[in-house]
Design a protein around this motif. Structure first.
Motif, PDB file in Angstrom:
ATOM      1  N   SER A   1       0.819  -1.201   0.000  1.00 29.78           N
ATOM      2  CA  SER A   1       0.000   0.000   0.000  1.00 29.78           C
ATOM      3  C   SER A   1       0.852   1.249   0.000  1.00 29.78           C
ATOM      4  O   SER A   1       2.022   1.224   0.314  1.00 29.78           O
ATOM      5  CB  SER A   1      -0.927   0.006   1.227  1.00 29.78           C
ATOM      6  OG  SER A   1      -0.174   0.026   2.401  1.00 29.78           O
TER       7      SER A   1
ATOM      8  N   THR B   1       2.263   5.619   4.619  1.00 30.88           N
ATOM      9  CA  THR B   1       1.773   6.688   5.468  1.00 30.88           C
ATOM     10  C   THR B   1       2.648   6.732   6.705  1.00 30.88           C
ATOM     11  O   THR B   1       2.878   5.693   7.322  1.00 30.88           O
ATOM     12  CB  THR B   1       0.309   6.439   5.894  1.00 30.88           C
ATOM     13  OG1 THR B   1      -0.499   6.457   4.731  1.00 30.88           O
ATOM     14  CG2 THR B   1      -0.175   7.518   6.854  1.00 30.88           C
TER      15      THR B   1
ATOM     16  N   ARG C   1      -0.435   8.809  11.035  1.00 31.25           N
ATOM     17  CA  ARG C   1      -1.434   7.881  11.547  1.00 31.25           C
ATOM     18  C   ARG C   1      -1.745   8.195  13.006  1.00 31.25           C
ATOM     19  O   ARG C   1      -2.894   8.143  13.435  1.00 31.25           O
ATOM     20  CB  ARG C   1      -0.931   6.443  11.404  1.00 31.25           C
ATOM     21  CG  ARG C   1      -2.007   5.406  11.703  1.00 31.25           C
ATOM     22  CD  ARG C   1      -1.459   3.995  11.533  1.00 31.25           C
ATOM     23  NE  ARG C   1      -1.064   3.737  10.168  1.00 31.25           N
ATOM     24  CZ  ARG C   1      -1.905   3.430   9.196  1.00 31.25           C
ATOM     25  NH1 ARG C   1      -3.190   3.366   9.437  1.00 31.25           N
ATOM     26  NH2 ARG C   1      -1.462   3.195   7.982  1.00 31.25           N
TER      27      ARG C   1
ATOM     28  N   GLU D   1      -8.189   2.878   6.658  1.00 32.35           N
ATOM     29  CA  GLU D   1      -7.059   3.667   6.160  1.00 32.35           C
ATOM     30  C   GLU D   1      -6.183   2.843   5.221  1.00 32.35           C
ATOM     31  O   GLU D   1      -5.744   3.328   4.173  1.00 32.35           O
ATOM     32  CB  GLU D   1      -6.213   4.163   7.332  1.00 32.35           C
ATOM     33  CG  GLU D   1      -6.749   5.406   8.017  1.00 32.35           C
ATOM     34  CD  GLU D   1      -5.708   6.013   8.928  1.00 32.35           C
ATOM     35  OE1 GLU D   1      -5.377   5.398   9.956  1.00 32.35           O
ATOM     36  OE2 GLU D   1      -5.208   7.109   8.603  1.00 32.35           O
TER      37      GLU D   1
ATOM     38  N   GLU E   1      -5.697   3.892   1.377  1.00 32.55           N
ATOM     39  CA  GLU E   1      -4.367   4.232   0.881  1.00 32.55           C
ATOM     40  C   GLU E   1      -3.999   3.401  -0.345  1.00 32.55           C
ATOM     41  O   GLU E   1      -3.343   3.887  -1.274  1.00 32.55           O
ATOM     42  CB  GLU E   1      -3.328   4.029   1.982  1.00 32.55           C
ATOM     43  CG  GLU E   1      -3.416   5.065   3.095  1.00 32.55           C
ATOM     44  CD  GLU E   1      -2.676   4.646   4.345  1.00 32.55           C
ATOM     45  OE1 GLU E   1      -1.926   3.634   4.284  1.00 32.55           O
ATOM     46  OE2 GLU E   1      -2.847   5.296   5.389  1.00 32.55           O
TER      47      GLU E   1
ATOM     48  N   SER F   1      -6.398   4.558  -3.439  1.00 29.29           N
ATOM     49  CA  SER F   1      -6.367   5.975  -3.789  1.00 29.29           C
ATOM     50  C   SER F   1      -5.663   6.270  -5.109  1.00 29.29           C
ATOM     51  O   SER F   1      -6.227   6.965  -5.967  1.00 29.29           O
ATOM     52  CB  SER F   1      -5.732   6.786  -2.654  1.00 29.29           C
ATOM     53  OG  SER F   1      -5.674   8.155  -2.988  1.00 29.29           O
TER      54      SER F   1
END
Length: 334
Positions: A14, A17, A22, A113, A117, A120
């Protein structure tokens, strides 16, 4: 036939992040979220339409043609439906929406999330006109008995290649995309819906297992996909109620356990060893096992047998949990 299969974790696959980002989002959630100890309510969730033979149950029906899905909603399925609903309505921006702050746990927020992610960049590249959420796929032309449609979580049309996303929020690891019969059936639906597509790249995203599985299907294997799907459906039509094949994967989710003659035969052996005088269940018809007249006469013996098996299961779970807490890896436990 050009295909590609890969399985990895969200940590590798993914979009990245930072932990600081987070943590910031989690902190924002903690200041707005009210603690809740109640079970999620399914009444607030939209009703999902399902085919008579839903693609999601083909794995169990391939193992046992007499498999019957359990009616109603479990706590886990309600949570899964809610997370699917949020992804459908809010998409890749789910973490920025006010509803995100009122999820019932940080774990659920993290799952959303992770999925957001991942999808997206695909959604940004496809644009709104080529992005389809919760798309109902027509399976009628493929003539898979009693399976006339399926609903894909997310589809992105890039012309020659269509990206198919399937979200899994359960904690039991599913089959890889390359072998997953539910994915196979969705792929057939995608090829029909998008006749210009030469390939479908299927992505299974299962954040509770930190799993991403990707496989590319090309049009030249449609007959192969179709043969497996039709064979399963035809066996259900011909053998449902006649052939029973007990297995952990099928029986765990089956609504017919109490009336299955094969399961009853296994249970009866336990009763004999424990000297519980249960009648010869294998001589009874399956529907008689839960018949009120039978239970009035033999309910105490059947109940004692059920308590014995439940006690054994609880004891084994206790010991296995302790073994896992001690730092040992126990296959199948999460």
């Amino acid at each position: 036939m050009a295909t590609k299969t890969s399985s990895s974790s969200f940590l590798k696959t993914s979009a990245s992040t930072s932990s600081a980002s987070r943590s910031k989002k989690t902190a924002a959630r903690s200041t707005t979220q009210k603690p809740s100890t109640s079970k999620p309510r399914s009444s607030a969730l939209p009703e999902k339409e399902h085919a008579k033979l839903s693609p999601s149950g083909f794995k169990q029906r391939e193992l046992c043609p007499s498999y019957q899905p359990t009616p109603g909603d479990s706590n886990a399925s309600i949570i899964g439906t809610k997370l699917h609903d949020l992804m459908e309505r809010l998409g890749a921006d789910v973490a920025e929406h006010p509803e995100f702050a009122f999820l019932e746990s940080d774990e659920q927020a993290q799952y959303l999330e992770m999925v957001a992610e991942y999808v997206s960049p695909f959604m940004q590249n496809a644009g709104d006109k080529r992005t389809y959420k919760e798309l109902k796929l027509d399976l009628g032309p493929w003539q898979i008995h009693d399976c006339d449609f399926g609903t894909a979580d997310l589809i992105l049309d890039f012309g020659d290649t269509v990206e198919l996303m399937d979200y899994k929020f359960g904690k039991v690891e599913v089959d890889d995309a390359a072998d997953n019969i539910q994915v196979w059936i969705y792929v057939l639906g995608v090829f029909h819906k998008f006749p210009k597509a030469r390939s479908v790249r299927a992505h299974i995203l299962q954040p509770p297992c930190d799993l991403v599985s990707v496989h590319t299907f090309t049009r030249d294997i449609i007959n192969h996909l179709l043969l497996r799907a039709r064979t399963i459906a035809d066996r259900v039509r011909e053998l449902a109620g006649k052939e029973h094949n007990p297995s952990v994967e099928a029986c765990t989710w089956c609504a017919a356990k109490a009336t299955c003659p094969k399961v009853a035969a296994l249970v009866l052996k336990t009763g004999k060893v424990a000297k519980i005088e249960v009648p010869e269940l294998e001589t009874l018809k399956p529907d008689e096992l839960t018949d009120p007249a039978f239970l009035l006469e033999h309910g105490d013996m059947v109940y004692n047998l059920a308590k014995l098996m439940e006690a054994w299961g609880e004891s084994m779970r206790y010991h296995m949990t302790g073994f896992a807490i001690a730092g040992h890896e126990v296959k199948g436990m999460r």
